[in-house]
Each structure stands twice: as C-alpha cells, then as structure tokens.
Design a protein around this motif. Sequence first.
Motif: not given
Length: 204
Positions: A43-68
């Motif tokens: 999954x790719x996680x996109x965030x931004x600072x209050x000033x508008x600087x952006x970041x996209x970070x890759x996140x990897x784990x075995x399938x099923x690791x993200x909890x709902x």
Amino acid sequence: MGIIDSHEALREIVGETSERTKKKIIDRIDEHARTLIEHSPFVLLATSSPEGSCDVSPRGDPAGSVLVLDEKTLVLADRPGNKLLDSFRNIVDNPHAGLLFLVPGMNETLRVNGRAKLVSDAPFFDDLVVQGKRPKLAVVVEVEELYMHCAKAFLRSSLWDPATWPDRSALPSLGTILRDQMALPISAAELDADLDERALTQQY
C-alpha cells in the motif's frame, strides 16, 4: 506553457465527472473493500505537511497484515525503515492521508482517503506481529472516502506483464546510485552486498 490556474479552466478542458463515478465513492469499508485490503501486500501512504509539502511512502507486509477494525477504521503497522519519519511528522501536524492498495495481478486499485493518527500501543498490536516482531508504532486511519480506481493506468503501463519489464542488468543498482550521489569512498559491489544483507536481516 498553458498554465491552468482555476477549477473552471480545468473543467473546461477535462469535462465534468459522471454521475456513476460520483456514486462509486463511499464513506466506509464494505465487504468488497475489506476483501481487497486483506489480499493486499502493498500500500502507498500519501501525507502532507500543513505547508503543503507532500510525501508518498511504500508500505509492504504479508497480505492480511493491514487490519480492518470496523467499517470506518483500518490499521497499518510501522516497520523498521530509514527513520526520516516524513510520513509520521506529516501525520502529527496534518492528519489528512491517502492510501492506495495494490493486489498483485489485479489492474484495479483501492483508494482510501481519511484522517490518520499515530499510536504507540493498543490491544490490536498483538495482531500486528510479523515474524515474532511487534511494531513500535501503527497508523490508524478513519475512512472518509473509499472507491475503486479503474484499470486504465495498469493497462497502459502493462505493469504486471513481465514481458514489458526492463532488463535489471541495464539499470544501476542501489549501491551504484548511492555511491555516486553521496560520493562514497566504497565500491558499488560492497554497498550492494551490505544493502542486501540489511534488507534481509532488518525487515522487522
């Protein structure tokens, strides 16, 4: 250059969003979204600072690791990384975040927008353990928008088709890139060997 500096100018070129597209946006994790999240190892996680600087970070784990946790809440574990903390510093200052879930071989992606927060402990941390390692932090996302993104980008790029992949030997290795960018007094081969070992032994 034809600079677009207003919503009106943008719409004049692109046109209006169809009603069907608008209706596909929901505000919860339904059964189909839950299934895709459970099968997504990346999954790719996109965030931004209050000033508008952006970041996209890759996140990897075995399938099923993200909890709902429920139809409005999902959780991503943090794993050891470069400690730059770009995403996390953004979340502390600005909770708005976007997620893009990929499932290998599937051309459609799941997009989630919501409000994120960092937690250092919670009962669900026991369910985030991978290879015996418990994360120190997790990202909890409250879902505000969720929708499926069509297959066009993946069809255009042929991302999952190995026949279109470049010959890896024609591309610089990470060791080569870092040696040149950082002017390091070490060979690319030595850097690559060290990086490979770190990647294998320090995943969790």
